[in-house]
Structure formats: C-alpha cells, structure tokens
Scaffold this motif. Structure first.
Motif, PDB file in Angstrom:
ATOM      1  N   VAL A 137       7.504  54.375-127.217  1.00 49.27           N
ATOM      2  CA  VAL A 137       6.556  55.233-125.772  1.00 49.27           C
ATOM      3  C   VAL A 137       5.716  56.142-127.383  1.00 49.27           C
ATOM      4  O   VAL A 137       4.495  55.939-126.760  1.00 49.27           O
ATOM      5  N   LYS A 138       6.308  56.276-128.541  1.00 52.73           N
ATOM      6  CA  LYS A 138       5.902  57.123-129.230  1.00 52.73           C
ATOM      7  C   LYS A 138       4.930  56.850-130.409  1.00 52.73           C
ATOM      8  O   LYS A 138       3.800  57.532-131.042  1.00 52.73           O
ATOM      9  N   ASP A 139       5.086  55.271-130.115  1.00 50.08           N
ATOM     10  CA  ASP A 139       3.618  54.711-131.152  1.00 50.08           C
ATOM     11  C   ASP A 139       2.141  55.285-130.534  1.00 50.08           C
ATOM     12  O   ASP A 139       2.322  54.596-129.255  1.00 50.08           O
ATOM     13  N   ASP A 140       1.515  54.730-131.348  1.00 53.24           N
ATOM     14  CA  ASP A 140       0.289  55.170-130.783  1.00 53.24           C
ATOM     15  C   ASP A 140      -0.229  54.508-130.295  1.00 53.24           C
ATOM     16  O   ASP A 140      -1.753  54.572-128.932  1.00 53.24           O
ATOM     17  N   ARG A 141      -0.174  52.612-130.544  1.00 49.14           N
ATOM     18  CA  ARG A 141      -0.843  51.694-129.699  1.00 49.14           C
ATOM     19  C   ARG A 141      -0.355  51.533-128.200  1.00 49.14           C
ATOM     20  O   ARG A 141      -0.192  50.537-127.425  1.00 49.14           O
TER      21      ARG A 141
END
Length: 379
Positions: A137-141
């Motif tokens: 969820v924290k991943d920008d993608r």
C-alpha cells in the motif's frame, strides 16, 4: 482448472521462501503469466510483490484479488512427492494453494477478458510477518491499481471442503508481538541485596498479563495476552541476574481494543520495573491490524457462495495483514473449508488439498462477475 495450475502449486510447494525473500517464487509466477499476456504486470511491488492486471475495453470498477507469496519456518513432515525441498521451510499455511487459486483465475481471465473495469491479481509478499500489505500500500505504484473492491480467502482445515465462512466487521484479530527487556544490576548470589534482580518483576508481569484486559467492558469482545517466552539470567549458581526478557502476544478483536490492551500492558511493565528500580524497554514486532469486512463486500461473497455459506459469530483468533488493503476500499476476506479431517494450519503434516483450487477459483470468478456486472461471462 488446468494441469498447469496444479503443477505450479507443486513447484511452489517444493520451493518455499520465507517472508521478504520470495524472489524465485515471484519469478515463477511471472513466468507462468507471461504466456497468458495480461494487460500489465507490476513487479517488485512492496518488496517482491507482483500485480497482474487484466483490463476490459470499457471503464469500470477495479477488483483486486490477493494471495500470499511467503512460506513458514516449519519443517514439513509428509510422504508426498511434492514435499518441500528446503530444510526447515514449508507452505504449512497453504499459501501455495492460494497462489494456485489466483493463477487459475488468471487462466480464465486470459481466455475471456473482462468487458469493463479491471481485475488485479495481487501476489503479496511477507504476509506472515505482517509487513507485506503495508509495504504494498505504501508503494507509490499502488495508486496505479487502487481497487474499488478487494477480496482474499484463507483455507480453513476443520470445515467441510468448499464451505465458505464470512461475517460483517472483524474477520480476523489484531495482534502484535511485545518484547520486554528488564535491566537491573548483577550481583553475587551470596549478596543479592547489592544488586537489582529483575526476577520479581518478571514474575509479576507474567502473572498480571494473564488477567488483562482489566476495567474494560470487553465482555462482548475478544482480547487477551499470551506470554510466549521468558529469559532470566544464566545457569550460574553464584550470580544473581541483572537482566531478564519477556515475550508476549497481544490479541484483540478490534484495533481500538488493541490500543487499550497496549496501554494496560505497558502500564504493568512500567509499574513492575519501577517497584524494583529497574530500567525497561519495550519493542514490538509482527504487528497486524484487525481485518475488517465491509458489509457491501461481504454481501457480494454471500450472493456468490449461495448455500455453502456459513456466518461466523466471532472473528478468528489468528491474524492477517489483508486489513491494510481493505482499509483502502470495500473489501472482504472469507474462509474456505479445506476438509474436516485435514491437519491444522502450521502443522508439519499440513498439505493444501488440490481439490480446493477449482472451488476457490470458481468463487473468485463469480465475485468478479458480480463486481463488474457481467452476468453473461462464461468463465
């Protein structure tokens, strides 16, 4: 279900990888999907995660199905030919089967793509440590695949094969590991009064943890602390110890109750340490929030499961990090019976039943049709 999917599960089962180390597992999934020509594959998501996307020609909702890449530090004890080849590591939680179910969904989507909207098949890393979903969820993608709906299942030994277990609200518990270090002063065992032993504080903490939570109206809500280990001094009969450790698991039905449980547990530690002039430190690990089902998503599961549905009255005591994903959208997790005589999860003898692959994939496909409003799809 194709033989290729069963073979995939067997390969995954023979080659398990621990949380955060699922490099080859992710590569095997990529190799499986490349011939199916999905719309997109996003690799390295939140670590070693993989999102496989099948898009329709028309704009519509995004439906995410999640499965897990990681295995457990357990030595498998089975006579089967596809048993783990990795010493001390195995898929005794059935994540190999979950991946096979979602792979079977991918095979069906490749044959008949959705007319509208998108389906995202998320192969998530590090579920067993509670870190994977948070990193995804924290991943920008993640914003590229942000779902409107998200669903996940977990196989459940002890229930009839294919039975679906669901509820509104909390489906699985919040939990976290609490590591306590008590530091005093070492002394000669003949003169213990010259030191500060943490022995009494350790015993007090263990005893009081068994009665938490206190003074909270928790009659309707599950909440408790389990001491899982402790360490005091060494086998040295001439020395009074100056250091001790206690490890405990805090578990609750909701995140709000977890906050209360943490506050009370920390107060017990602080009071016990202060009473004997000790310093203390508290660290947390394996942090899982409660997995909470949205009623709208749970109702979709109910409609698609039909007569095999069973409502659960209390959340399961085990924890899942899927709640990190359902916090971003309408989502639900459900249980899928793995057989009444199947060994328990995390049992060295446990083995995922291949018969469940087709059952789980078919239910997921019905859920997709329901979310994308494609009643005529013939997967």
């Amino acid at each position: 279900m194709t033989n290729d999917v069963v073979k995939l599960r067997q390969v995954l089962h023979r080659n398990p990888e621990l949380s955060g180390s699922e490099v080859e597992t992710a590569r095997r999934i990529v190799r499986f999907f490349k011939p199916l020509k999905p719309t997109e594959m996003i690799e390295g998501l939140g670590g070693h995660g993989l999102a496989v996307v099948f898009s329709g020609q028309e704009v519509g909702p995004t439906v995410l199905l999640r499965c897990e890449l990681d295995a457990l530090p357990i030595q498998e004890i089975t006579p089967f030919s596809d048993r783990s080849w990795v010493e001390g590591v195995g898929h005794q939680c059935g994540h190999d089967g979950h991946m096979a179910i979602v792979a079977a969904v991918g095979v069906a989507l490749a044959r008949q793509r959705p007319k509208r909207g998108r389906v995202v098949l998320l192969f998530q890393p590090a579920e067993e440590t509670g870190k994977g979903a948070a990193e995804v969820v924290k991943d920008d993608r993640f914003s590229m695949i942000a779902p409107d709906y998200a669903f996940a299942l977990h196989n459940l030994p002890g229930y009839p094969l294919g039975q679906v277990l669901i509820c509104d609200g909390a489906f699985s518990a919040a939990s976290r590991g609490m590591a306590i270090t008590l530091t005093g002063k070492t002394a000669h065992a003949a003169q213990p009064e010259t030191g500060r032993s943490p022995a009494r504080a350790l015993c007090k903490i263990i005893q009081q943890f068994s009665s938490l939570p206190q003074d909270i109206d928790a009659a309707h809500e599950m909440a408790f602390v389990t001491v899982v280990g402790a360490n005091l001094g060494e086998k040295a009969f001439g020395t009074a110890p100056g250091r001790a450790e206690v490890w405990a698991t805090l578990r609750s039905e909701t995140d709000d109750m977890m906050a209360c449980l943490i506050a009370q547990a920390e107060a017990v530690v602080a009071d016990s340490a202060k009473a004997d002039g000790l310093e203390y430190r508290i660290d947390y690990d394996d942090i899982f929030g409660a997995t909470v089902n949205a009623s709208a998503a749970a109702n979709i599961v109910r409609r698609c499961a039909g007569e095999v549905i069973q409502e659960i009255e209390q959340p399961f005591r085990w924890s899942e990090d899927f709640g990190r994903i359902t916090a971003t959208c309408k989502g639900a997790m459900f249980g899928l019976g793995a057989g009444e005589d199947t060994p328990d999860l995390h049992d060295p003898h446990y083995r995922f039943p291949d018969e469940l692959i087709a059952i789980g994939a078919d239910l997921f496909l019905r859920i997709i049709r329901q979310c994308l409003l494609e009643p005529s799809a013939s997967w």
